[in-house]
Design an enzyme around this catalytic site. Structure first.
Site, PDB file in Angstrom:
ATOM      1  N   LEU A   1       0.984  -1.283   0.057  1.00  0.00           N
ATOM      2  CA  LEU A   1       0.113  -0.102   0.135  1.00  0.00           C
ATOM      3  C   LEU A   1       0.929   1.202  -0.083  1.00  0.00           C
ATOM      4  O   LEU A   1       0.691   2.229  -0.568  1.00  0.00           O
ATOM      5  CB  LEU A   1      -0.920   0.108   1.346  1.00  0.00           C
ATOM      6  N   TYR A   2       1.963   1.271   0.729  1.00  0.00           N
ATOM      7  CA  TYR A   2       3.040   2.350   0.530  1.00  0.00           C
ATOM      8  C   TYR A   2       3.308   2.760  -0.663  1.00  0.00           C
ATOM      9  O   TYR A   2       3.278   3.985  -1.169  1.00  0.00           O
ATOM     10  CB  TYR A   2       4.223   1.785   1.641  1.00  0.00           C
ATOM     11  N   ALA A   3       3.744   1.696  -1.501  1.00  0.00           N
ATOM     12  CA  ALA A   3       4.124   1.973  -2.835  1.00  0.00           C
ATOM     13  C   ALA A   3       2.745   2.330  -3.758  1.00  0.00           C
ATOM     14  O   ALA A   3       3.104   3.332  -4.556  1.00  0.00           O
ATOM     15  CB  ALA A   3       4.397   0.412  -3.451  1.00  0.00           C
TER      16      ALA A   3
ATOM     17  N   THR B   1       0.526   4.320  -2.738  1.00  0.00           N
ATOM     18  CA  THR B   1       0.183   5.760  -2.271  1.00  0.00           C
ATOM     19  C   THR B   1       1.248   6.622  -2.885  1.00  0.00           C
ATOM     20  O   THR B   1       0.890   7.665  -3.540  1.00  0.00           O
ATOM     21  CB  THR B   1       0.152   5.980  -0.778  1.00  0.00           C
TER      22      THR B   1
END
Length: 455
Positions: free
Chosen positions: A257-259, A261
């Site tokens: 999810l970090y990637a 965003t």
């Protein structure tokens, strides 16, 4: 013989008056008790509200504050504990003084995430060359805030003021742009960490997407519009199999999810560039390390655990290959950030309206030399003069990727980016800082004491 005076009426009158006095006293006491109860209840509610805002319940991760608490905490910290009211005369004076350049044609730069790892290093480098630097940070406790405060103290010594607030505080951001005509924004504030996104996904959306959009909304309406350089991530390459990673490779398969965003941020940047004429440059950082680094990064907590005699987990891929990272030293990354700022063209909009085509760029900032994690541990063992208790396990499916390798040809071509620090040299500087900062110098090889600390 005289008749005695009749006193019965007088006695009855006195008893009646005494009864009235007691009755009034009782009523007054009851009324006072009710008033005291209500005041006490009101004070209790105010205290509950205050502590709820400033000390939210602990989540599964003890180092995190949910994003909706972060703004309230920063506002209260600024107004109640710093003694400086946002928007007041003293506050505005500090903001202007910090952001005023000291060299001819110097920049006036807003650095978001200024108390962070990369943000603090970039702020110092910009200030030292004569640019005006104003910091913005919410000092959340995703990791130990005392480290952020120590960085803040370091910046304060160099006359860099950090405004304590959140990216989602639109009125305060607008106020900053009203007070200072920023020429540039170096946007490094973000919710970091690949694995933590599985525990608290909302924090990533709040900071990396909503916060970024809020900043762009304020910047687009500014006059003049600033040029913006912002932190994307090498994580956007996700499941990409090309090697080394090039800016031309596909980035539509994020592994976390970090990637996702950060990839969303790149698309949002394209939109604001296209519609509003904002000049935007995204920088894809590759595993940045060094002094004043982040405690959630492997090199940092490996150092801590090795010194404490704790076991460390070392990942191997699903097919039992070594995990490798393109570790990039902080000084090299700072040079890349400054190079991107120096070559950023002016935005072309005014008052929220685009006047012409604006610059839109994305660059890799890496070291170009992937190193297996096992080699990282071996270097740390030598520098710390301590054998690590290694626990080799298969990499869980938590968003991590097995391999990163940066192609920096484009950054070299456009602003001369050329990393020069190998992992051994960089880790030696980090270990020197670490043992000095935490006061554990005697446990480490003396050789680390003879190297110059990185700025």
């Amino acid at each position: 013989m005289a008749t005695p005076a009749d006193t019965s009426k007088t006695v009855k009158l006195e008893r009646y008056n005494s009864y009235l006095r007691k009755l009034n006293s009782t009523k007054l006491l009851n009324a006072s008790s009710k008033l005291l109860f209500r005041v006490t209840l009101l004070i209790a509610l105010v205290l509950i509200l205050f502590f709820t805002i400033n000390y939210p319940p602990l989540s599964d991760n003890p180092h995190h504050v949910p994003p909706h608490h972060q703004h309230h905490h920063s506002f209260l910290s600024t107004t109640l504990f710093s003694g400086i009211s946002p928007g007041g005369a003293t506050w505005e004076k500090q903001v202007r003084h910090s952001s005023t350049p000291r060299r001819p044609n110097g920049f006036s730069i807003l650095v978001t995430g200024a108390a962070g790892f990369i943000g603090s290093h970039c702020s110092l480098a910009l200030k030292k060359r004569g640019d005006g630097v104003l910091g913005l940070d919410n000092f959340n406790n995703y990791y130990d805030p005392s480290l952020k405060r120590a960085r803040q103290n370091l910046l304060t010594k160099h006359q860099i003021f950090i405004v304590e607030s959140d990216l989602n505080d639109a009125p305060l951001l607008t106020k900053l742009f009203d007070v200072v005509p920023f020429t540039h924004v170096l946007h490094l504030a973000a919710q970091a960490g690949v694995r933590y996104a599985m525990q608290n996904p909302q924090s990533y959306v709040s900071s990396n997407i909503a916060g970024f959009v809020n900043l762009l909304e304020v910047a687009k309406a500014a006059n003049p519009q600033p040029s913006i350089v912002w932190a994307s991530s090498s994580s956007v390459y996700g499941l990409n199999t090309e090697n080394p990673f090039s800016e031309r490779d596909r980035t539509d398969q994020p592994a976390s999810l970090y990637a996702a965003t950060k990839k969303a941020g790149e698309e949002i940047a394209h939109t604001y560039n296209h519609i509003y004429g904002l000049a935007l440059t995204g920088l894809r950082f590759f595993t940045v390390y060094g002094p004043w680094g982040r405690p959630d990064m492997a090199y940092f907590f490996f150092t801590k655990d090795i010194l404490q005699g704790k076991s460390i987990d070392i990942y191997k891929t699903q097919d039992q290959k070594e995990v490798a990272r393109d570790f990039t030293y902080i000084d090299d990354v700072v040079k890349g950030c400054l190079g991107a700022l120096d070559t950023a063209e002016k935005s072309t909009g005014s008052g929220g309206k685009k006047k012409g085509p604006a610059q839109l760029r994305v660059y890799n900032l890496g070291n170009t030399s992937p190193v297996p994690v096992m080699r990282l541990v071996s270097i740390l063992e030598g520098l710390l003069n301590t054998k690590a208790k290694k626990h080799v396990i298969t990499m869980p499916r938590n968003g991590d990727v097995p391999f990163t390798h940066a192609n920096v040809t484009l950054a070299y071509k456009d602003f001369g980016y050329k990393p020069t620090t190998d992992l051994t040299t960089g880790l030696r500087k980090f270990v020197k800082w670490y043992v000095n900062y935490f006061g554990i110098q005697p446990m480490v090889k003396k050789e680390t004491q003879h190297t110059d600390e990185s700025g």
